[in-house]
Enzyme design. Structure first.
Site, PDB file in Angstrom:
ATOM      1  N   ASP A  32       0.923  -1.070   0.060  1.00  0.00           N
ATOM      2  CA  ASP A  32      -0.077  -0.072  -0.098  1.00  0.00           C
ATOM      3  C   ASP A  32       0.917   1.339  -0.113  1.00  0.00           C
ATOM      4  O   ASP A  32       0.540   2.172   0.613  1.00  0.00           O
ATOM      5  CB  ASP A  32      -1.041   0.014   1.187  1.00  0.00           C
ATOM      6  CG  ASP A  32      -2.060   0.872   0.935  1.00  0.00           C
ATOM      7  OD1 ASP A  32      -2.429   1.282  -0.414  1.00  0.00           O
ATOM      8  OD2 ASP A  32      -2.877   1.415   1.927  1.00  0.00           O
TER       9      ASP A  32
ATOM     10  N   LYS B 169       2.174   4.892  -1.105  1.00  0.00           N
ATOM     11  CA  LYS B 169       1.528   6.052  -1.562  1.00  0.00           C
ATOM     12  C   LYS B 169       2.044   7.027  -0.526  1.00  0.00           C
ATOM     13  O   LYS B 169       2.043   6.854   0.684  1.00  0.00           O
ATOM     14  CB  LYS B 169       0.192   5.926  -1.708  1.00  0.00           C
ATOM     15  CG  LYS B 169      -0.648   5.730  -0.305  1.00  0.00           C
ATOM     16  CD  LYS B 169      -2.104   5.639  -0.828  1.00  0.00           C
ATOM     17  CE  LYS B 169      -2.890   4.761   0.508  1.00  0.00           C
ATOM     18  NZ  LYS B 169      -4.266   4.840   0.215  1.00  0.00           N
TER      19      LYS B 169
ATOM     20  N   ASN C 137       0.699   7.550   2.925  1.00  0.00           N
ATOM     21  CA  ASN C 137       1.371   6.391   4.154  1.00  0.00           C
ATOM     22  C   ASN C 137       2.823   6.804   4.326  1.00  0.00           C
ATOM     23  O   ASN C 137       3.441   5.727   4.919  1.00  0.00           O
ATOM     24  CB  ASN C 137       0.946   5.201   3.689  1.00  0.00           C
ATOM     25  CG  ASN C 137      -0.544   4.399   3.402  1.00  0.00           C
ATOM     26  OD1 ASN C 137      -1.147   5.114   4.138  1.00  0.00           O
ATOM     27  ND2 ASN C 137      -0.735   3.292   2.669  1.00  0.00           N
TER      28      ASN C 137
ATOM     29  N   ASP D  52       0.821   2.601   8.528  1.00  0.00           N
ATOM     30  CA  ASP D  52      -0.473   1.719   7.886  1.00  0.00           C
ATOM     31  C   ASP D  52       0.001   0.534   7.073  1.00  0.00           C
ATOM     32  O   ASP D  52       0.309   0.351   6.061  1.00  0.00           O
ATOM     33  CB  ASP D  52      -0.916   2.616   6.912  1.00  0.00           C
ATOM     34  CG  ASP D  52      -2.344   2.124   6.868  1.00  0.00           C
ATOM     35  OD1 ASP D  52      -2.766   1.240   7.049  1.00  0.00           O
ATOM     36  OD2 ASP D  52      -3.334   3.167   6.430  1.00  0.00           O
TER      37      ASP D  52
ATOM     38  N   THR E  68      -4.178   0.429  -3.449  1.00  0.00           N
ATOM     39  CA  THR E  68      -4.930   1.557  -3.743  1.00  0.00           C
ATOM     40  C   THR E  68      -4.701   1.888  -5.411  1.00  0.00           C
ATOM     41  O   THR E  68      -3.780   1.626  -5.741  1.00  0.00           O
ATOM     42  CB  THR E  68      -4.063   2.837  -3.078  1.00  0.00           C
ATOM     43  OG1 THR E  68      -4.135   2.739  -1.779  1.00  0.00           O
ATOM     44  CG2 THR E  68      -4.826   4.223  -3.685  1.00  0.00           C
TER      45      THR E  68
END
Ligand code: 6JR
Length: 728
Positions: free
Chosen positions: A541, A543, A546, A559, A578
């Site tokens: 995840d 991005k 995060n 996260d 995502t």
């Protein structure tokens, strides 16, 4: 003297073609020509100046545009916050939709993660249903007409066709029911309307019906209403997933089984064989066909799967190439052009009835096979030409065992914590800045997750996995999780706080980052990934949302909701990530591993350098379709330097096995890329000799000014007492 036309007199010149020129005449012309030349020079200069001005103008315009975009981003983010304040989040989605419809990019909105249920791999019966030839053909046509499904291989298509079952629908009957959990869209049930082979899908949370293919992208529920009495074919999403998993595993297992019989490879560790199995292509050669030709350039390595080949070579004293040997199933060839020679040293010709080879391209060969002793020492009797390299046989991949970890802050009780401010907010709940009432200098981030939401979105297993992974992680590039709590409404995670704020916020305010800032941020992520992958964990995840900045300006990963321990040489099938950041193999349900993280690293580089991720559509489905078209159709802005461009492309390869970082040297290959040339990796690791490019202003342990402000929570979730969190 006397002779007027003597050679000494230079009044006339003879040109090559015999034409005569009068020098005196030319002399009178010279000043005029000079004048003309000068004028032309002036004109060139004027044009050059104009060009410069235009360029300057362009640059100014670009910078204006950048600033404007930044302002739009800020406005949108303020809107995002205000809308939440009003408690009417719907307005935002309307604004967002309208902006998208007007063809604008949906810039700095926080990107939301998406995930399939976390109940592990589907372990369900794959049942076949009898159907006639016409129906089979109809379904197959529909699959091949669909942007997603057309990428499947023939075994997978056959399985899907066999597993679809028939359903009678009456006029006006709702095919797919709408549920409240709405935003995530993914193929869950494919429904083929009889007569017109279109594919209807529902999102995987059972939300609005959505057509893929020709009538793609209607989000309204009415698209799920039958217009006439009809017969439809249905495939449950779980069966779809099970098929994808089964066929993917089957192919991999078959290849591994064969590789284990190849004498050259049989001693390699299984994870390595799995990697080789992933990069293999199967090629067929008809009898008499030249698979390699002596003297030609070559870029592939071959292992014979079926049939036999003849090897011939030019030999002194013979006019025609002479046969030197025959090779059979399990033998290999084509290594020489890849190891030492650039050109093929022999002809390899397919014998009747034809030959099937497993083919590995040059890059994958170098990464995975090229350093085997047997290859380097291979001697066909040609003066030990092979042994040119020093030893470099690949080390066994091991997953480091978990060391004994000290439990810091384990004494903290929920009652001892006072909330100072909100640092983040999402559908899951909130992250609060809290301080110890007994020691006000001690602050933490407390992630509060609504249990009801977790159960509704079936994220129980993800939450456990997040806890397990974060509790064990000890890396300066990963935020610490100290302990967890629970009550009737929430589960809580007590974490290290990073008061520099989210990288996402800084990116939004600045528009984009320069090469140096981006390199630093990406380097921190690489360190975190190196640590995680070394433990067999994938993150899934990545991005800017995060990534948090510490007070000193170092970047930390937070996260871990989608992180998963898979071990090495293994894959997982749960859809998550995502949309803008998910790798094609996740979308196509082919099974994914660490390579999906390398893909996202390329996307992160792109987003940090330009302000927006490369693949972005107005809804997840559109985004997925753009991702499947590949990085090569994406235009690279001038903000991206040549080396950065090159690295992004090496990371965002469609085929996971070709991505930089996936080879035998692992993530080190990324660190060695030209874009990182001269980067002080050691200094970064020790966080000493390094001055981070962004040093945030943090006045004390309770200074939350680097975070956006969020309204007080008004929504109190209901109790959730099913007991899933007993061990949390
Ligand atoms: N010799 C492939 C099989 C032989 C053999 C002798 C040699 C070279 P490649 O043919 O790799 O493509 O795998 O060059 O990429 O007796 N093969 N038997 N090569 N070279 C090759 C090998 C395979 C063709 C052979 C091969 C020589 C002798 C003297 C240089 C000088």
């Amino acid at each position: 003297m006397g002779n007027g036309a003597s050679a000494g007199s230079s009044s006339q010149l003879t040109l090559e073609g015999g034409e005569m020129l009068d020098v005196a005449k030319i002399k009178t012309l010279v000043p005029e020509l000079r004048q003309q030349l000068k004028q032309k020079d002036l004109e060139v200069e004027r044009l050059q100046n104009q060009l410069l001005l235009t360029k300057q103008n362009l640059l100014e315009r670009e910078s204006e545009l950048g600033k404007l975009k930044g302002e739009v981003h800020k406005l949108k983010s303020v809107l995002q916050v205000t809308v939440h304040k009003d408690g009417k989040p719907d307005i935002l989605s309307i604004i967002q939709e309208e902006a998208t419809m007007a063809g604008q990019e949906v810039g700095r909105m926080k990107k939301q993660g998406v995930s399939g249920e976390s109940s592990g791999q589907p372990n369900i019966d794959i049942k076949h249903y009898d159907k006639d030839f016409r129906s089979k053909q109809l379904i197959k046509d529909a699959i091949l007409d669909n942007d997603f499904l057309k990428n499947l291989d023939s075994t997978q298509v056959r399985e899907i066709v066999d597993c679809m079952y028939e359903k009678q629908i009456r006029t006006g009957q709702c095919i797919v029911k709408e549920s409240e959990a709405g935003q995530h869209l993914f193929v869950s049930a494919a429904i083929f309307l009889h007569g017109s082979p279109n594919i209807l899908t529902t999102s995987y949370d059972g939300i609005p019906a959505c057509k893929l293919g020709r009538f793609y992208a209607c989000r309204c529920s009415s698209s799920g209403l039958a217009v006439t009495d009809s017969r439809i074919w249905v495939l449950d999403r779980r069966v779809f997933q099970a098929i994808m998993m089964k066929t993917g595993l089957q192919r991999q297992e078959e290849n591994i089984r064969f590789l284990k019989c190849v004498p050259l490879l049989k001693n390699l560790p299984s994870p390595k064989l799995a990697k080789i199995a992933d990069v293999l292509e199967i090629d067929f050669f008809h009898e008499g066909e030249y698979i390699t030709r002596e003297g030609a350039v070559g870029n592939s390595f071959f292992i014979i799967n079926k049939g036999e080949v003849r090897v011939t070579q030019k030999i002194q004293g013979h006019d025609n190439p002479q046969e030197v040997r025959k090779l059979k199933r399990g033998d290999y060839f084509g290594e020489k052009a890849l190891l030492s020679e650039d050109r093929r040293t022999a002809n390899v010709i397919a014998m009747p009835p034809g030959v099937e080879c497993l083919t590995v391209d040059r890059d994958s060969f170098n990464q995975l096979i090229g350093d085997l002793n047997e290859l380097r020492e291979k001697d066909y009797g040609d003066e030990a030409r092979g042994a040119q390299r020093s030893d470099g046989s690949s080390p066994l991949e091991v997953i480091s065992p978990t060391p004994f970890l000290e439990a810091e802050h384990s004494y903290v009780r929920l009652e001892d914590l006072e909330i100072l401010a909100t640092l983040g907010m999402g559908g899951f709940g909130r992250v609060e800045l809290v301080q110890l009432s007994t020691d006000r200098n001690n602050t933490f981030a407390l992630k509060c997750l609504k249990k009801k939401h977790i159960v509704d979105t079936r994220q129980q297993e993800h939450i456990y996995s997040e806890k397990r992974i974060m509790m064990e992680a000890r890396s300066p590039f990963i935020a610490r999780l100290y302990r967890t709590f629970k009550d009737k409404k929430y589960v809580y995670m007590l974490m290290e706080v990073c008061l520099g704020g989210e990288l996402w916020t800084i990116l939004r305010d600045r528009g984009n980052f320069d090469d140096i800032t981006t390199r630093f941020c990406v380097a921190c992520v690489i360190e975190a990934f190196e640590y995680l992958h070394g433990k067999g964990i994938i993150y899934r995840d990545l991005k800017p949302e995060n990534l948090l900045l510490t007070n000193q300006g170092y970047v930390k990963l937070v996260d871990f909701g989608f992180a998963k321990k898979i071990g090495s040489g293994r894959k997982t099938w749960t859809f998550c990530g995502t949309p803008e950041y998910v790798a094609p193999e996740i979308i196509l349900n082919k099974g994914h591993d660490q390579a999906a993280d390398y893909w996202s690293l390329g996307i992160l580089m792109f987003e940090l350098l330009t302000g927006s991720p490369p693949f972005s559509g107005s809804d997840p489905m559109k985004t997925y379709n753009i991702i499947l078209k590949g990085i090569d159709v994406i235009e690279f802005s001038k903000k991206i330097s040549r080396n950065a461009h090159n690295l992004i492309k090496r990371l965002c390869r469609d085929n996971p096995a070709e991505r930089l970082g996936y080879g035998k040297n692992g993530i080190v290959d990324i660190k060695k890329h030209k874009w990182f040339q001269g980067f002080d990796w050691e200094g970064l690791k020790t966080q000493t000799s390094f001055v981070p490019p962004i040093v945030p202003k943090v006045k004390g342990p309770a200074d939350f000014s680097n975070f956006d402000s969020y309204p007080k929570d008004i929504d109190i979730p209901p109790d959730e007492t099913s007991g899933w969190d007993a061990d949390f």
